[in-house]
Motif scaffolding. Structure first.
Motif, PDB file in Angstrom:
ATOM      1  N   GLU A  10       0.836  -1.193   0.000  1.00 49.16           N
ATOM      2  CA  GLU A  10       0.000   0.000   0.000  1.00 49.16           C
ATOM      3  C   GLU A  10       0.872   1.244   0.000  1.00 49.16           C
ATOM      4  N   HIS A  11       0.310   2.344  -0.452  1.00 46.33           N
ATOM      5  CA  HIS A  11       0.988   3.647  -0.467  1.00 46.33           C
ATOM      6  C   HIS A  11       2.270   3.594  -1.289  1.00 46.33           C
ATOM      7  N   TYR A  12       2.216   2.930  -2.431  1.00 43.94           N
ATOM      8  CA  TYR A  12       3.377   2.796  -3.297  1.00 43.94           C
ATOM      9  C   TYR A  12       3.105   3.556  -4.585  1.00 43.94           C
ATOM     10  N   GLY A  13       4.069   4.312  -5.064  1.00 39.32           N
ATOM     11  CA  GLY A  13       3.930   5.020  -6.326  1.00 39.32           C
ATOM     12  C   GLY A  13       4.320   6.478  -6.184  1.00 39.32           C
ATOM     13  N   LEU A  14       3.939   7.265  -7.163  1.00 40.72           N
ATOM     14  CA  LEU A  14       4.308   8.676  -7.206  1.00 40.72           C
ATOM     15  C   LEU A  14       3.093   9.564  -6.990  1.00 40.72           C
ATOM     16  N   ASP A  15       2.357   9.299  -5.944  1.00 39.36           N
ATOM     17  CA  ASP A  15       1.178  10.080  -5.622  1.00 39.36           C
ATOM     18  C   ASP A  15       1.326  10.700  -4.240  1.00 39.36           C
ATOM     19  N   VAL A  16       0.566  11.763  -3.992  1.00 36.53           N
ATOM     20  CA  VAL A  16       0.555  12.393  -2.673  1.00 36.53           C
ATOM     21  C   VAL A  16       0.134  11.360  -1.640  1.00 36.53           C
ATOM     22  N   GLY A  17       0.857  11.303  -0.540  1.00 39.71           N
ATOM     23  CA  GLY A  17       0.547  10.362   0.533  1.00 39.71           C
ATOM     24  C   GLY A  17       1.285   9.041   0.436  1.00 39.71           C
ATOM     25  N   CYS A  18       1.988   8.810  -0.671  1.00 39.77           N
ATOM     26  CA  CYS A  18       2.752   7.569  -0.813  1.00 39.77           C
ATOM     27  C   CYS A  18       4.084   7.695  -0.061  1.00 39.77           C
ATOM     28  N   HIS A  19       4.656   6.557   0.299  1.00 38.07           N
ATOM     29  CA  HIS A  19       5.946   6.553   0.976  1.00 38.07           C
ATOM     30  C   HIS A  19       7.007   7.109   0.028  1.00 38.07           C
ATOM     31  N   ALA A  20       7.915   7.879   0.571  1.00 34.39           N
ATOM     32  CA  ALA A  20       8.990   8.461  -0.231  1.00 34.39           C
ATOM     33  C   ALA A  20      10.260   7.654  -0.006  1.00 34.39           C
ATOM     34  N   ASP A  21      10.289   6.416  -0.495  1.00 36.29           N
ATOM     35  CA  ASP A  21      11.458   5.549  -0.370  1.00 36.29           C
ATOM     36  C   ASP A  21      12.190   5.555  -1.706  1.00 36.29           C
ATOM     37  N   LEU A  22      13.482   5.886  -1.695  1.00 35.86           N
ATOM     38  CA  LEU A  22      14.235   5.898  -2.942  1.00 35.86           C
ATOM     39  C   LEU A  22      15.721   5.858  -2.661  1.00 35.86           C
ATOM     40  N   VAL A  23      16.478   5.541  -3.705  1.00 32.15           N
ATOM     41  CA  VAL A  23      17.939   5.539  -3.650  1.00 32.15           C
ATOM     42  C   VAL A  23      18.426   6.436  -4.783  1.00 32.15           C
ATOM     43  N   VAL A  24      19.332   7.366  -4.469  1.00 31.31           N
ATOM     44  CA  VAL A  24      19.916   8.254  -5.468  1.00 31.31           C
ATOM     45  C   VAL A  24      21.307   7.727  -5.784  1.00 31.31           C
ATOM     46  N   LEU A  25      21.532   7.376  -7.060  1.00 34.54           N
ATOM     47  CA  LEU A  25      22.809   6.799  -7.488  1.00 34.54           C
ATOM     48  C   LEU A  25      23.657   7.820  -8.229  1.00 34.54           C
ATOM     49  N   GLN A  26      24.965   7.652  -8.179  1.00 38.04           N
ATOM     50  CA  GLN A  26      25.895   8.501  -8.923  1.00 38.04           C
ATOM     51  C   GLN A  26      26.086   7.902 -10.310  1.00 38.04           C
ATOM     52  N   ALA A  27      25.122   8.161 -11.180  1.00 40.60           N
ATOM     53  CA  ALA A  27      25.168   7.662 -12.561  1.00 40.60           C
ATOM     54  C   ALA A  27      24.263   8.527 -13.402  1.00 40.60           C
ATOM     55  N   LYS A  28      24.597   8.640 -14.683  1.00 38.97           N
ATOM     56  CA  LYS A  28      23.780   9.507 -15.531  1.00 38.97           C
ATOM     57  C   LYS A  28      22.577   8.800 -16.142  1.00 38.97           C
ATOM     58  N   ASP A  29      22.556   7.461 -16.111  1.00 36.93           N
ATOM     59  CA  ASP A  29      21.393   6.724 -16.613  1.00 36.93           C
ATOM     60  C   ASP A  29      21.404   5.310 -16.028  1.00 36.93           C
ATOM     61  N   PRO A  30      20.304   4.550 -16.195  1.00 36.98           N
ATOM     62  CA  PRO A  30      20.235   3.205 -15.590  1.00 36.98           C
ATOM     63  C   PRO A  30      21.329   2.242 -16.061  1.00 36.98           C
ATOM     64  N   ILE A  31      21.698   2.310 -17.320  1.00 28.97           N
ATOM     65  CA  ILE A  31      22.755   1.421 -17.839  1.00 28.97           C
ATOM     66  C   ILE A  31      24.068   1.705 -17.114  1.00 28.97           C
ATOM     67  N   GLU A  32      24.399   2.983 -16.965  1.00 25.28           N
ATOM     68  CA  GLU A  32      25.636   3.348 -16.283  1.00 25.28           C
ATOM     69  C   GLU A  32      25.582   2.995 -14.795  1.00 25.28           C
ATOM     70  N   ALA A  33      24.419   3.041 -14.203  1.00 27.03           N
ATOM     71  CA  ALA A  33      24.277   2.658 -12.793  1.00 27.03           C
ATOM     72  C   ALA A  33      24.700   1.206 -12.601  1.00 27.03           C
ATOM     73  N   ILE A  34      24.329   0.354 -13.543  1.00 30.27           N
ATOM     74  CA  ILE A  34      24.694  -1.062 -13.462  1.00 30.27           C
ATOM     75  C   ILE A  34      26.149  -1.270 -13.866  1.00 30.27           C
ATOM     76  N   ARG A  35      26.549  -0.671 -14.978  1.00 29.09           N
ATOM     77  CA  ARG A  35      27.906  -0.865 -15.502  1.00 29.09           C
ATOM     78  C   ARG A  35      28.965  -0.404 -14.512  1.00 29.09           C
ATOM     79  N   LEU A  36      28.725   0.732 -13.868  1.00 27.63           N
ATOM     80  CA  LEU A  36      29.714   1.302 -12.959  1.00 27.63           C
ATOM     81  C   LEU A  36      29.569   0.828 -11.517  1.00 27.63           C
ATOM     82  N   ARG A  37      28.502   0.022 -11.259  1.00 26.66           N
ATOM     83  CA  ARG A  37      28.170  -0.311  -9.867  1.00 26.66           C
ATOM     84  C   ARG A  37      28.162   0.989  -9.062  1.00 26.66           C
ATOM     85  N   ALA A  38      27.276   1.859  -9.467  1.00 25.85           N
ATOM     86  CA  ALA A  38      27.228   3.238  -8.986  1.00 25.85           C
ATOM     87  C   ALA A  38      27.159   3.360  -7.471  1.00 25.85           C
TER      88      ALA A  38
END
Length: 79
Positions: A10-38
């Protein structure tokens, strides 16, 4: 968001009232996040930063090159 619904989260997604759980990675895109083990710059749980890591930078000792390099900035370019 469909996997969250299937799991009954419950409360999952990008809507008001949803949990704000996230991870910010040092990468410019998803491919680089994996390739560099960001590096995980921030881990946010319920809108609060619970973990923080400094940006990773390589130190160079090569004449004519910058002394510090952000690995995420040296991604291969598309042809």
């Amino acid at each position: 968001m469909n996997p969250a619904r299937i799991m009954g989260l419950e409360h999952y997604g990008l809507d008001v009232g949803c949990h704000a759980d996230l991870v910010v990675l040092q990468a410019k895109d998803p491919i680089e996040a994996i390739r560099l083990r960001a590096t995980r710059l921030f881990v946010v749980r319920r809108g609060e930063v619970i973990a923080e890591t400094p940006e990773r930078a390589a130190t160079l000792s090569i004449e004519g090159r910058p002394p510090k390099v952000d690995p995420a900035a040296y991604a291969p370019r598309e042809s």
